[in-house]
Design an enzyme around this catalytic site. Structure first.
Site, PDB file in Angstrom:
ATOM      1  N   TRP A   1      15.045  -0.831  16.055  1.00 47.04           N
ATOM      2  CA  TRP A   1      16.056  -1.781  15.586  1.00 47.04           C
ATOM      3  C   TRP A   1      16.305  -2.887  16.592  1.00 47.04           C
ATOM      4  O   TRP A   1      16.409  -4.061  16.221  1.00 47.04           O
ATOM      5  CB  TRP A   1      17.348  -1.058  15.189  1.00 47.04           C
ATOM      6  CG  TRP A   1      17.106  -0.267  13.949  1.00 47.04           C
ATOM      7  CD1 TRP A   1      17.032   1.088  13.825  1.00 47.04           C
ATOM      8  CD2 TRP A   1      16.795  -0.797  12.648  1.00 47.04           C
ATOM      9  NE1 TRP A   1      16.714   1.436  12.533  1.00 47.04           N
ATOM     10  CE2 TRP A   1      16.569   0.304  11.782  1.00 47.04           C
ATOM     11  CE3 TRP A   1      16.684  -2.081  12.117  1.00 47.04           C
ATOM     12  CZ2 TRP A   1      16.231   0.147  10.438  1.00 47.04           C
ATOM     13  CZ3 TRP A   1      16.364  -2.237  10.771  1.00 47.04           C
ATOM     14  CH2 TRP A   1      16.140  -1.132   9.949  1.00 47.04           C
TER      15      TRP A   1
ATOM     16  N   ASP B   1      24.850  -4.096  18.104  1.00 49.32           N
ATOM     17  CA  ASP B   1      24.561  -3.628  16.763  1.00 49.32           C
ATOM     18  C   ASP B   1      24.999  -2.166  16.714  1.00 49.32           C
ATOM     19  O   ASP B   1      24.361  -1.300  17.289  1.00 49.32           O
ATOM     20  CB  ASP B   1      23.054  -3.759  16.491  1.00 49.32           C
ATOM     21  CG  ASP B   1      22.637  -3.127  15.166  1.00 49.32           C
ATOM     22  OD1 ASP B   1      23.506  -2.619  14.437  1.00 49.32           O
ATOM     23  OD2 ASP B   1      21.419  -3.141  14.873  1.00 49.32           O
TER      24      ASP B   1
ATOM     25  N   LYS C   1      26.406   3.515   6.560  1.00 52.37           N
ATOM     26  CA  LYS C   1      26.269   4.795   7.274  1.00 52.37           C
ATOM     27  C   LYS C   1      27.654   5.386   7.539  1.00 52.37           C
ATOM     28  O   LYS C   1      28.016   6.401   6.963  1.00 52.37           O
ATOM     29  CB  LYS C   1      25.489   4.604   8.566  1.00 52.37           C
ATOM     30  CG  LYS C   1      24.094   4.016   8.314  1.00 52.37           C
ATOM     31  CD  LYS C   1      23.420   3.607   9.570  1.00 52.37           C
ATOM     32  CE  LYS C   1      22.293   2.628   9.340  1.00 52.37           C
ATOM     33  NZ  LYS C   1      21.197   3.136   8.508  1.00 52.37           N
TER      34      LYS C   1
HETATM   35  N1  PMP Z   1      20.427  -1.801  12.876  1.00 52.08           N
HETATM   36  C1  PMP Z   1      20.386  -0.463  12.854  1.00 52.08           C
HETATM   37  C2  PMP Z   1      20.691   0.285  14.115  1.00 52.08           C
HETATM   38  C3  PMP Z   1      20.059   0.205  11.678  1.00 52.08           C
HETATM   39  O1  PMP Z   1      20.007   1.551  11.653  1.00 52.08           O
HETATM   40  C4  PMP Z   1      19.792  -0.535  10.509  1.00 52.08           C
HETATM   41  C5  PMP Z   1      19.480   0.114   9.175  1.00 52.08           C
HETATM   42  N2  PMP Z   1      19.018   1.372   9.177  1.00 52.08           N
HETATM   43  C6  PMP Z   1      19.820  -1.929  10.591  1.00 52.08           C
HETATM   44  C7  PMP Z   1      20.163  -2.531  11.779  1.00 52.08           C
HETATM   45  C8  PMP Z   1      19.498  -2.774   9.400  1.00 52.08           C
HETATM   46  O2  PMP Z   1      20.569  -2.735   8.547  1.00 52.08           O
HETATM   47  P1  PMP Z   1      20.548  -3.385   7.093  1.00 52.08           P
HETATM   48  O3  PMP Z   1      19.681  -2.522   6.240  1.00 52.08           O
HETATM   49  O4  PMP Z   1      22.000  -3.353   6.710  1.00 52.08           O
HETATM   50  O5  PMP Z   1      20.023  -4.763   7.220  1.00 52.08           O
END
Ligand code: PMP
Length: 357
Positions: free
Chosen positions: A102, A171, A195
């Site tokens: 991520w 994030d 989540k």
């Molecule tokens: N950052 C993290 C740490 C994630 O776990 C995720 C999704 N699993 C995201 C960003 C991306 O999120 P989104 O699907 O809401 O764009």
């Protein structure tokens, strides 16, 4: 109804009480004769929810004066671009720590807008790790430092956050509101809701006012923090139903007490790590110093055994234990609303599976 144990990484388990409450008023929200889904985002019913959700986040997270709470769309992934679009000029530098899949996506987007200095990179380390804070060398004059508080795929989590002169941006998609953090240490915190906060469709952004005011280039209206902050996230139609469920979940947390929730999260994770540590049959994927309380990742001795484990877990109504397709192995995502009894069930299954293998 038999409720499944939902170990998916997101969307993920929501509190049953909240789902039932939403169900009870689904067609007729507080005698309005319509669903909150059908209700105008400029009307008094929705407005009360919007305001309450903001107030509850401020209270639960201890958000100080001088910060705005925004409800945006496009997922946390849109923030990967929106942050540098708004905060990083073409010739300016931002620091990023690349701790995994991520963080590396955030780096990739940011590179479209300015100079990115990856000051530490543990993406490929095995076991998964978080760099030591005192090893970090910050770029002098950097516009901000970006970290990913919890790597959902590898299961590595920052246990303490770096302190530097530049605003810290995190994030927190996969661990927001799962533990206490001092919001004043951050310039900005963001998280996709799906989540710990509610259903998908909304991204929570907590941003310091001086960063909202920063203008480094002319961005489309919808991509400016200022647009949303100046209109209290009502510049355009917000994801009202998602925010309604998010609001109910903030009430659910207030009712149980956030400290109780935070303690429960640690207890749940420790139950699984205790099984992993007790034997060589299971190997944790993240280093002990930084293993996540939200995403418990582990391997078995062979991929055949991992497949068998996964297949057997489904028969016991435990869903989503397969690790992310990019890394394999197994992953138990045990966010705020995941019931402790489900963790107990997994513990029992892990012990039993080992005995039978
Ligand atoms: N950052 C993290 C740490 C994630 O776990 C995720 C999704 N699993 C995201 C960003 C991306 O999120 P989104 O699907 O809401 O764009």
């Amino acid at each position: 109804m038999t409720r499944s144990y939902n170990f998916y990484a997101g969307p993920s388990t929501l509190p049953l009480e909240v789902l039932e409450e939403a169900q009870a008023e689904f067609c007729d929200y507080q005698n309005s004769g319509m669903s909150i889904m059908e209700s105008s985002h400029r009307g008094k019913d929705y407005d009360a929810i919007h305001e309450e959700a903001i107030a509850n986040y401020k209270e639960l997270m201890g958000i100080p004066e001088g910060y705005s709470v925004l409800f945006l769309q496009g997922g946390a992934s849109t923030q990967f671009a929106m942050i540098p679009m708004n905060l990083l000029g073409q010739d300016q530098t931002a620091d990023y720590v690349n701790t995994g899949a991520w963080a590396s996506k955030a780096v990739k987007e940011a590179k479209l807008f300015g100079n990115i200095n990856v000051i530490a990179d543990t993406e490929k380390s095995a076991p998964a790790t978080i760099p030591a804070i005192d090893s970090l060398e910050y770029t002098s004059g950097a516009e901000y430092l970006h970290v990913t508080s919890n790597e959902t795929i590898s299961g590595a989590q920052w246990k303490e956050f770096p302190k530097c002169d530049a605003p810290l941006i995190a994030d927190m998609s996969s661990d927001i509101l799962s533990r206490g953090v001092n919001v004043a240490d951050f310039g900005m915190i963001y998280a996709g809701a799906q989540k710990n906060l509610g259903p998908s469709g909304c991204t929570l952004v907590i941003i310091r006012d001086d960063l909202i005011e920063k203008v480094v280039r002319t961005n489309p209206t919808m991509f400016q923090y200022k647009t949303h902050a100046s209109k209290n996230s009502l510049y355009n139609t917000p994801p009202s139903f998602s925010i309604y469920i998010m609001c109910l979940i903030t009430r659910w947390i207030k009712e149980m007490g956030k400290e109780n929730l935070f303690e429960q999260n640690v207890r749940k994770a420790n139950k699984l790590y205790n099984v992993i540590d007790a034997t060589d049959f299971y190997t944790g994927c993240a280093d002990k110093s930084c293993r996540s309380d939200m995403n418990v990742t582990f391997n078995l001795p062979t991929t055949e055994l991992e497949t068998k484990f996964f297949e057997n877990s489904i028969k016991l109504n435990m869903w989503g234990l397969k690790g992310h397709r990019s890394v394999g192995g197994l992953r138990a995502s045990i966010y705020n609303a995941f019931p402790e009894e489900g963790v107990d069930k997994l513990v029992e299954f892990m012990k039993d599976f080992e005995k039978r293998s």
